[in-house]
Design an enzyme around this catalytic site. Sequence first.
Site, PDB file in Angstrom:
ATOM      1  NE  ARG A   1      -2.167  -1.359   3.472  1.00 31.37           N
ATOM      2  CZ  ARG A   1      -2.275  -0.729   4.637  1.00 31.37           C
ATOM      3  NH1 ARG A   1      -3.154   0.228   4.816  1.00 31.37           N
ATOM      4  NH2 ARG A   1      -1.501  -1.066   5.653  1.00 31.37           N
TER       5      ARG A   1
ATOM      6  CG  ASN B   1      -3.852  -4.310   4.098  1.00 29.02           C
ATOM      7  OD1 ASN B   1      -3.375  -4.268   2.973  1.00 29.02           O
ATOM      8  ND2 ASN B   1      -3.099  -4.217   5.174  1.00 29.02           N
TER       9      ASN B   1
END
EC number: 3.6.1.7
Length: 90
Positions: free
Chosen positions: A18, A36
């Site tokens: 990320r 997530n």
Amino acid sequence: MKKIRMNVQGRVQGVGFRFTTKMLADELGVYGSAMNEDNGSVTIEAMGEDDAMDTFIEKVKASPAPYGRVTFYTIEENATITERDRFITN
């Protein structure tokens, strides 16, 4: 402006995926978010100019994280994605 929702699976959690996706987005002028999921995947909502988005998508599919690996992904264009003025990670 192109708006997409992308879900990536593989080694995408616990490897800086990320964070490096945000760095890539910032570099390309792409806005959105990366989050997530409980199943181990990452969902990305992204928006930007067509050329920037094409580059963003290709680099995400190749994994922007050095230790990450994308083994499966889905992409859908979605005009209803909330517009953002930056890229965030949740």
